[in-house]
Design a protein around this motif. Structure first.
Motif, short mmCIF file in Angstrom:
data_model
loop_
_atom_site.label_atom_id
_atom_site.label_comp_id
_atom_site.label_asym_id
_atom_site.label_seq_id
_atom_site.Cartn_x
_atom_site.Cartn_y
_atom_site.Cartn_z
N LEU A 1 0.83 -1.20 0.00
CA LEU A 1 0.00 0.00 0.00
C LEU A 1 0.87 1.26 0.00
CD1 LEU A 1 -2.82 -1.02 2.51
CD2 LEU A 1 -3.03 -0.76 0.04
N ILE A 2 1.93 1.24 0.78
CA ILE A 2 2.83 2.40 0.81
C ILE A 2 3.51 2.58 -0.54
CG2 ILE A 2 5.00 3.25 1.81
CD1 ILE A 2 4.10 2.01 4.47
N ALA A 3 3.94 1.47 -1.15
CA ALA A 3 4.58 1.54 -2.46
C ALA A 3 3.62 2.06 -3.52
CB ALA A 3 5.11 0.16 -2.86
N GLU A 4 2.36 1.58 -3.49
CA GLU A 4 1.36 2.04 -4.46
C GLU A 4 1.02 3.51 -4.26
OE1 GLU A 4 0.01 0.64 -7.09
OE2 GLU A 4 1.11 -1.23 -6.85
N ALA A 5 0.98 3.94 -3.00
CA ALA A 5 0.69 5.35 -2.71
C ALA A 5 1.76 6.25 -3.31
CB ALA A 5 0.59 5.56 -1.21
N LYS A 6 3.01 5.84 -3.17
CA LYS A 6 4.11 6.62 -3.75
C LYS A 6 4.03 6.62 -5.27
CE LYS A 6 7.28 5.73 0.12
NZ LYS A 6 8.54 5.06 0.55
N LYS A 7 3.61 5.50 -5.84
CA LYS A 7 3.49 5.40 -7.29
C LYS A 7 2.38 6.32 -7.82
CE LYS A 7 3.66 1.23 -8.79
NZ LYS A 7 3.23 -0.16 -9.14
N ILE A 8 1.26 6.35 -7.08
CA ILE A 8 0.14 7.22 -7.48
C ILE A 8 0.54 8.68 -7.37
CG2 ILE A 8 -2.22 7.94 -6.88
CD1 ILE A 8 -2.58 5.03 -5.75
N GLY A 9 1.27 8.99 -6.30
CA GLY A 9 1.68 10.37 -6.07
C GLY A 9 0.80 11.07 -5.06
N LEU A 10 1.42 11.73 -4.11
CA LEU A 10 0.67 12.45 -3.08
C LEU A 10 0.17 13.79 -3.60
CD1 LEU A 10 3.01 11.70 -0.04
CD2 LEU A 10 0.95 10.49 -0.72
N PRO A 11 -0.94 14.29 -3.06
CA PRO A 11 -1.73 13.73 -1.95
C PRO A 11 -2.63 12.58 -2.42
CG PRO A 11 -2.75 15.75 -2.71
CD PRO A 11 -1.47 15.60 -3.49
N ILE A 12 -2.91 11.67 -1.49
CA ILE A 12 -3.81 10.56 -1.79
C ILE A 12 -4.84 10.43 -0.69
CG2 ILE A 12 -2.03 9.26 -3.04
CD1 ILE A 12 -2.17 7.32 -0.51
N MET A 13 -5.90 9.67 -1.02
CA MET A 13 -6.92 9.31 -0.03
C MET A 13 -6.76 7.83 0.30
SD MET A 13 -8.66 12.02 0.68
CE MET A 13 -9.78 11.11 1.72
N VAL A 14 -6.65 7.51 1.58
CA VAL A 14 -6.71 6.14 2.05
C VAL A 14 -8.16 5.91 2.49
CG1 VAL A 14 -5.85 4.47 3.73
CG2 VAL A 14 -4.33 6.23 2.84
N LYS A 15 -8.82 4.91 1.92
CA LYS A 15 -10.25 4.74 2.17
C LYS A 15 -10.59 3.30 2.48
CE LYS A 15 -12.96 6.92 -0.77
NZ LYS A 15 -13.54 7.41 -2.04
N ALA A 16 -11.53 3.12 3.39
CA ALA A 16 -12.06 1.78 3.66
C ALA A 16 -12.79 1.28 2.43
CB ALA A 16 -13.01 1.82 4.86
N ALA A 17 -12.55 0.03 2.05
CA ALA A 17 -13.23 -0.53 0.89
C ALA A 17 -14.70 -0.78 1.18
CB ALA A 17 -12.56 -1.84 0.47
N ALA A 18 -15.03 -0.99 2.44
CA ALA A 18 -16.42 -1.19 2.85
C ALA A 18 -16.92 0.05 3.58
CB ALA A 18 -16.52 -2.41 3.77
N GLY A 19 -18.25 0.20 3.63
CA GLY A 19 -18.82 1.28 4.43
C GLY A 19 -18.69 2.65 3.80
N GLY A 20 -18.91 3.67 4.64
CA GLY A 20 -18.88 5.05 4.18
C GLY A 20 -19.00 6.00 5.34
N GLY A 21 -19.53 7.21 5.07
CA GLY A 21 -19.73 8.19 6.13
C GLY A 21 -18.46 8.81 6.65
N GLY A 22 -17.35 8.68 5.89
CA GLY A 22 -16.10 9.29 6.32
C GLY A 22 -15.28 8.46 7.28
N ARG A 23 -15.81 7.30 7.71
CA ARG A 23 -15.06 6.45 8.63
C ARG A 23 -14.10 5.57 7.84
NH1 ARG A 23 -19.91 7.30 10.28
NH2 ARG A 23 -20.83 5.53 9.21
N GLY A 24 -12.90 5.38 8.39
CA GLY A 24 -11.89 4.62 7.69
C GLY A 24 -11.33 5.37 6.50
N MET A 25 -11.28 6.69 6.59
CA MET A 25 -10.81 7.52 5.48
C MET A 25 -9.79 8.53 5.99
SD MET A 25 -13.10 9.86 2.84
CE MET A 25 -14.15 8.45 2.43
N ARG A 26 -8.68 8.64 5.28
CA ARG A 26 -7.62 9.57 5.68
C ARG A 26 -7.03 10.25 4.44
NH1 ARG A 26 -9.66 8.10 9.67
NH2 ARG A 26 -8.76 7.51 11.68
N LEU A 27 -6.82 11.56 4.55
CA LEU A 27 -6.09 12.30 3.52
C LEU A 27 -4.63 12.35 3.93
CD1 LEU A 27 -5.90 14.21 1.04
CD2 LEU A 27 -6.44 16.10 2.58
N VAL A 28 -3.74 11.96 3.01
CA VAL A 28 -2.32 11.91 3.31
C VAL A 28 -1.58 12.87 2.36
CG1 VAL A 28 -0.28 10.46 3.54
CG2 VAL A 28 -2.54 9.51 4.00
#
Length: 654
Positions: free
Chosen positions: A145-172
């Motif tokens: 996940l860290i390697a893919e995040a660097k490949k995508i390029g910051l800033p990125i969103m880390v998000k829960a694959a399930a659910g919603g409502g902003g839980r399990g979500m982080r802006l990096v």
């Protein structure tokens, strides 16, 4: 598929709203309730009710077996899941079908197709729906996940694959924060949704969050009912929603609507759903997710289309065709909705608990308040702290915004601290008024450092002082204060709001008025007798009205759209310094301990997380306020604790 009695597998304003339409259409309804909700308004709004036993969401509203048993006990033949809780749970939809109940929602396969953000995104890519660049693979190791995040390029969103409502979500924004963001997002997602699977997405800077309402029936008809702009968000949770979007024209609406309909068709959808997009400044848009349910913000769509979307849901579930075809759907005027929460915006948006002593929603043409509250209701720590949705419709966007701000000021909620004052400020902010608010609006214009609690006006202090004075006078049957010769000495009162104190001098004159001095302001106060939580008063001859409620040694006062709790501290003994400064860490609210990170004897540094408290669907990190050594941790994981309970004590390093 015919049905006549609907069990509503939800609570609060959600259940009340569904029950309203169901009753109008002749259906009987059944409520379910936890122990904490046994006297809630949604229980009274339904024809029958079944208790689930317990309080935590996991042991009540999220317990599929209990909900199905309740349906069987009440003889219900259909289930409406509302929005939230089990509304996007494919296993629940299937269980309802297996039990012979009509599930008023999409087929289990459609829920399953969109219930996991990673799988949904892969499906949308196959359907040629524009998607945000990112990673949605099966390998969930931190290293990848860290390697893919660097490949995508910051800033990125880390998000829960399930659910919603902003839980399990982080802006990096920085690489050094990646590992911690992945860990906390995974923990929060696991606790909230039972799955720690994550996806990564490129963060689209200064984008708008625009969603399309779609509807499908079992006859092959799929339509959209326009867009909603939900850009004003905090912690990725929507705060203000409106329809239509101020930046979407007919051509863009057609393109986005076509993509949303294609998404629904790709998964064999049926019922109400919402396809969410990020809209860039250049007009490009990207699929975010599809919510396979009715949305919290559906009232703004109802107000501009004149359609009842719950009625549409019931019709589709009964096997009927959609009431309208695409070319028959019309849009009129503009509607804006805000979410009124029991939270303190000036203290980190901390959720609030407590009793709603007085609740009086605004009324008027073009106004709508969806709520599940009544006087005396307790806002508990077990569920989301939303009190109500306040919605206004106007001929133009300016009309709607102006009416909504006034409606909020006229909505009375005395008890827990709310975000009402901040919502009014946002609605009147020039950037919002101009229609230029993006997902960066709150962060740019209302950052935590700039959020300071509104201070009481002289009128607030005067009214509070007058109420304290007159209450004591009536109770004692005498004037307050001492006597000098033949004239009474002015009474000195000390009042407090939060940490702010104010001295007020009051001198009752022969004509019954009060000569008052509050700070540098001198005036003549007249005050009536409070009746039905209202009081008339005058300052220098100008009469006004406020909402008030006596509580303890003080008063809750709603004036000029600002609700404040005034305490009489005239005879209060001096207090010691707040324990938070001596290494004692207390629970900011009622909640459940989900993690204890330290033990007695551990060395800690300022800012280090010691305990994690879960309350109102969010996790709160309790951090050390200074370097030192853990002296004690009197709580354990899984324990429910009240507000102000001691969570840890730290011996502060010299």
């Amino acid at each position: 598929m015919t049905f006549s009695k609907i069990l509503i597998a939800n609570r609060g304003e959600i259940a009340c709203r569904i029950a309203r339409t169901a009753r109008m259409l002749g259906y009987r309804t059944v409520a379910v309730f936890s122990d904490a909700d046994q006297d809630a308004l949604h229980v009274a709004a339904c024809d029958e009710a079944v208790g689930l036993g317990g309080n935590l969401a996991g042991e009540t509203y999220l317990d599929i077996a209990k909900v199905l048993a309740a349906a069987q006990a009440a003889g219900a033949d259909a289930v409406h899941p509302g929005y939230g809780f089990l509304s996007e749970n494919a296993a629940f939809a299937q269980a309802c079908s297996d039990a012979g109940l009509v599930f008023i929602g999409p087929p289990p396969a459609a829920i399953d197709a969109m219930g996991n953000k990673a799988a949904a995104k892969r499906r949308m890519i196959d359907a040629d729906v524009p998607c945000v660049p990112g990673y949605q693979g099966n390998d969930q190791s931190d290293a990848l996940l860290i390697a893919e995040a660097k490949k995508i390029g910051l800033p990125i969103m880390v998000k829960a694959a399930a659910g919603g409502g902003g839980r399990g979500m982080r802006l990096v924004n920085t690489e050094s924060d990646l590992a911690e963001a992945i860990r906390t997002a995974r923990d929060e997602a696991t606790n909230a949704f039972g799955s720690g699977e994550l996806i990564l997405e490129k963060a689209i800077v200064d984008a708008r969050h625009v969603e399309i309402q779609v509807f499908a029936d079992a006859h092959g008809n799929v339509v959209h009912l326009g867009e909603r702009d939900c850009s004003v968000q905090r912690r990725h949770q929507k705060v203000i929603e409106e329809a239509p979007s101020p930046v979407v024209d007919a051509a863009l609406r057609h393109r986005m609507g076509t993509a949303a309909v294609a998404a629904a068709r790709a998964i064999g959808y049926r019922g109400a759903g919402t396809v969410e997009f990020l809209l860039g400044k250049d007009g490009s848009f990207y699929f975010l997710e599809m919510n396979t349910r009715l949305q919290v913000e559906h009232p703004v769509t109802e107000m501009i289309t004149g359609q009842d979307l719950v009625a549409w849901q019931l019709a589709v579930a009964a096997g009927d065709a959609l009431p309208l075809q695409q070319d028959e759907i019309r849009f009129t005027g503009h509607a804006i909705e805000v979410r009124l929460y029991a939270e303190d915006p000036y203290n980190g948006f901390l959720p609030q608990t407590g009793t709603v002593s007085v609740w009086r929603p605004a009324e008027g043409t073009g106004l709508r308040v969806d709520h599940g509250v009544r006087n005396g209701q307790v806002i508990s720590p077990y569920y989301d702290p939303m009190i109500a949705k306040v919605i206004a419709h106007g001929a133009t966007r300016a009309d709607a915004a102006r009416k909504l701000a006034r409606a909020l000021e006229d909505t009375v909620v005395l008890g827990p601290t709310t975000n009402k004052h901040l919502l009014v400020t946002m609605l009147r902010h020039p950037v919002f008024v101009a229609g230029d608010a993006t997902t960066a609006f709150i962060g740019d214009h209302f950052p935590p450092a700039a959020l300071t609690a509104p201070t009481p006006t002289a009128a607030h202090w005067a009214l509070a002082g007058g109420l304290v004075y007159e209450t004591a006078r009536v109770q004692t049957g005498a004037l307050l204060g001492g006597w000098r010769n033949s004239n009474p000495v002015a009474t000195l009162l000390r009042l407090r709001v939060g940490s702010t104190r104010q001295e007020i001098q009051l001198d009752r004159r022969a004509d019954g008025t009060l000569a008052a001095v509050a700070g540098d302001t001198t005036f003549i106060l007249q005050i009536g007798t409070p009746r039905d939580a209202q009081v008339r008063f005058a300052i220098d001859g100008v009469w006004r009205q406020a909402h008030v409620h006596a509580i303890g040694d003080g008063w809750l006062i709603e004036l000029d759209g600002l609700s404040l709790a005034f305490a009489d501290v005239t005879h209060e003994a001096p207090q010691s310094a707040d324990a938070a400064g001596d290494g004692t860490l207390r629970a900011p609210m009622d909640g459940r301990i989900v993690a204890v990170k330290v033990a007695a004897g551990d060395a800690v540094v300022r800012g280090q997380t010691l305990v994690v408290l879960e309350a109102m669907k969010m996790q709160h990190q309790i951090r050390a306020t200074a370097d030192g050594t853990i002296a004690s941790v009197p709580v354990k994981e899984g324990e429910q604790v009240p507000a102000r309970a001691i969570l840890a004590t730290v011996t502060i390093a010299p």
